[in-house]
Design a protein around this motif. Structure first.
Motif, PDB file in Angstrom:
ATOM      1  N   PRO A  44       0.821  -1.214   0.000  1.00  0.00           N
ATOM      2  CA  PRO A  44       0.000   0.000   0.000  1.00  0.00           C
ATOM      3  C   PRO A  44       0.852   1.259   0.000  1.00  0.00           C
ATOM      4  CG  PRO A  44      -0.615  -1.475   1.805  1.00  0.00           C
ATOM      5  CD  PRO A  44       0.629  -2.028   1.190  1.00  0.00           C
ATOM      6  N   HIS A  47      -2.513   6.883   1.802  1.00  0.00           N
ATOM      7  CA  HIS A  47      -3.902   7.283   1.576  1.00  0.00           C
ATOM      8  C   HIS A  47      -4.088   8.607   2.270  1.00  0.00           C
ATOM      9  CE1 HIS A  47      -4.780   3.321   0.103  1.00  0.00           C
ATOM     10  NE2 HIS A  47      -4.182   2.821   1.156  1.00  0.00           N
ATOM     11  N   LEU A  50      -7.637   8.710   5.996  1.00  0.00           N
ATOM     12  CA  LEU A  50      -7.691   7.381   6.574  1.00  0.00           C
ATOM     13  C   LEU A  50      -8.804   7.259   7.596  1.00  0.00           C
ATOM     14  CD1 LEU A  50      -3.883   6.936   7.129  1.00  0.00           C
ATOM     15  CD2 LEU A  50      -5.286   5.461   5.726  1.00  0.00           C
ATOM     16  N   LYS A  54      -9.819   1.713   7.308  1.00  0.00           N
ATOM     17  CA  LYS A  54      -8.771   1.766   6.279  1.00  0.00           C
ATOM     18  C   LYS A  54      -7.400   1.555   6.941  1.00  0.00           C
ATOM     19  CE  LYS A  54      -7.541   2.239   2.112  1.00  0.00           C
ATOM     20  NZ  LYS A  54      -7.860   1.088   1.277  1.00  0.00           N
ATOM     21  N   GLN A  57      -7.052  -2.094   7.752  1.00  0.00           N
ATOM     22  CA  GLN A  57      -6.823  -2.854   6.526  1.00  0.00           C
ATOM     23  C   GLN A  57      -5.383  -2.716   6.053  1.00  0.00           C
ATOM     24  OE1 GLN A  57      -9.599  -1.432   3.690  1.00  0.00           O
ATOM     25  NE2 GLN A  57      -9.850  -3.406   2.685  1.00  0.00           N
ATOM     26  N   THR A  58      -4.901  -1.483   6.067  1.00  0.00           N
ATOM     27  CA  THR A  58      -3.533  -1.216   5.633  1.00  0.00           C
ATOM     28  C   THR A  58      -2.534  -1.965   6.504  1.00  0.00           C
ATOM     29  OG1 THR A  58      -4.220   0.972   4.866  1.00  0.00           O
ATOM     30  CG2 THR A  58      -1.862   0.632   5.182  1.00  0.00           C
ATOM     31  N   ILE A  61      -2.419  -5.644   5.756  1.00  0.00           N
ATOM     32  CA  ILE A  61      -1.652  -5.953   4.546  1.00  0.00           C
ATOM     33  C   ILE A  61      -0.157  -5.960   4.876  1.00  0.00           C
ATOM     34  CG2 ILE A  61      -1.011  -5.145   2.247  1.00  0.00           C
ATOM     35  CD1 ILE A  61      -3.877  -3.952   2.053  1.00  0.00           C
ATOM     36  N   TYR A  62       0.284  -4.935   5.597  1.00  0.00           N
ATOM     37  CA  TYR A  62       1.701  -4.887   5.959  1.00  0.00           C
ATOM     38  C   TYR A  62       2.092  -6.085   6.819  1.00  0.00           C
ATOM     39  CZ  TYR A  62       2.677  -0.362   3.906  1.00  0.00           C
ATOM     40  OH  TYR A  62       2.876   0.645   3.013  1.00  0.00           O
ATOM     41  N   ARG A 129       7.432   2.352   3.112  1.00  0.00           N
ATOM     42  CA  ARG A 129       6.033   2.756   2.902  1.00  0.00           C
ATOM     43  C   ARG A 129       5.221   2.605   4.174  1.00  0.00           C
ATOM     44  NH1 ARG A 129       4.410   0.334  -2.980  1.00  0.00           N
ATOM     45  NH2 ARG A 129       6.181   1.216  -4.111  1.00  0.00           N
ATOM     46  N   SER A 133       2.980   5.398   5.976  1.00  0.00           N
ATOM     47  CA  SER A 133       1.580   5.161   6.343  1.00  0.00           C
ATOM     48  C   SER A 133       1.357   5.418   7.822  1.00  0.00           C
ATOM     49  CB  SER A 133       1.177   3.718   6.030  1.00  0.00           C
ATOM     50  OG  SER A 133       1.140   3.513   4.642  1.00  0.00           O
TER      51      SER A 133
END
Length: 147
Positions: A44, A47, A50, A54, A57-58, A61-62, A129, A133
């Motif tokens: 990702p 964004h 946020l 979100k 979710q982010t 993923i990480y 990243r 984030s």
């Protein structure tokens, strides 16, 4: 019941801790997060706005990305992300937000292939990243994000 102010402070403190840990893994400085590493689009980016879901979710993923890296550097960060998600869930619950169950990423199926090709740059890009984030999340938490 923990006061929500405390949960928010703990969340911010933990984010800062993770950002510092990423800084300490010094090799992350050598590759720019802007660098286009082919096949890493599943990581990702940032964004601008946020919501709590979100953010969750982010982070999920990480977590999946870090879990697939063999590097010892990322184990602690991965654990921190787990704790951070727990705190976000508390914040969400305090606002009566239903946080959706995060599905495993389909795109992570191809992760294995990418990782073979370039573990080092995957780690570097993912960490830098992630750091960006997290800094976004920190700013967002001050604005009392919605669900």
């Amino acid at each position: 019941m923990v006061p929500i102010r405390k949960v928010q402070d703990d969340t911010k403190t933990l984010i800062k801790t993770i950002v510092t840990r990423i800084n300490d893994i010094s090799h992350t400085q050598s590759v720019s997060s802007k660098q286009r590493v082919t096949g890493l689009d599943f990581i990702p980016g940032l964004h601008p706005l946020l919501s709590l879901s979100k953010m969750d979710q982010t982070l999920a993923i990480y977590q999946q990305i870090l879990a697939s890296l063999p590097s010892r550097n990322v184990i602690q960060i991965s654990n921190d992300l787990e704790n951070l998600r727990d705190l976000l869930h508390l914040l969400a619950a305090s606002k009566s937000c239903p946080l959706p169950q995060v599905r495993a990423l389909e795109s992570l199926e191809s992760l294995g292939v990418v990782l073979e090709a370039s573990l080092y740059s995957t780690e570097v890009v993912a960490l830098s990243r992630l750091q960006g984030s997290l800094q976004d999340m920190l700013r967002q938490l001050d604005l009392s994000p919605g669900c």
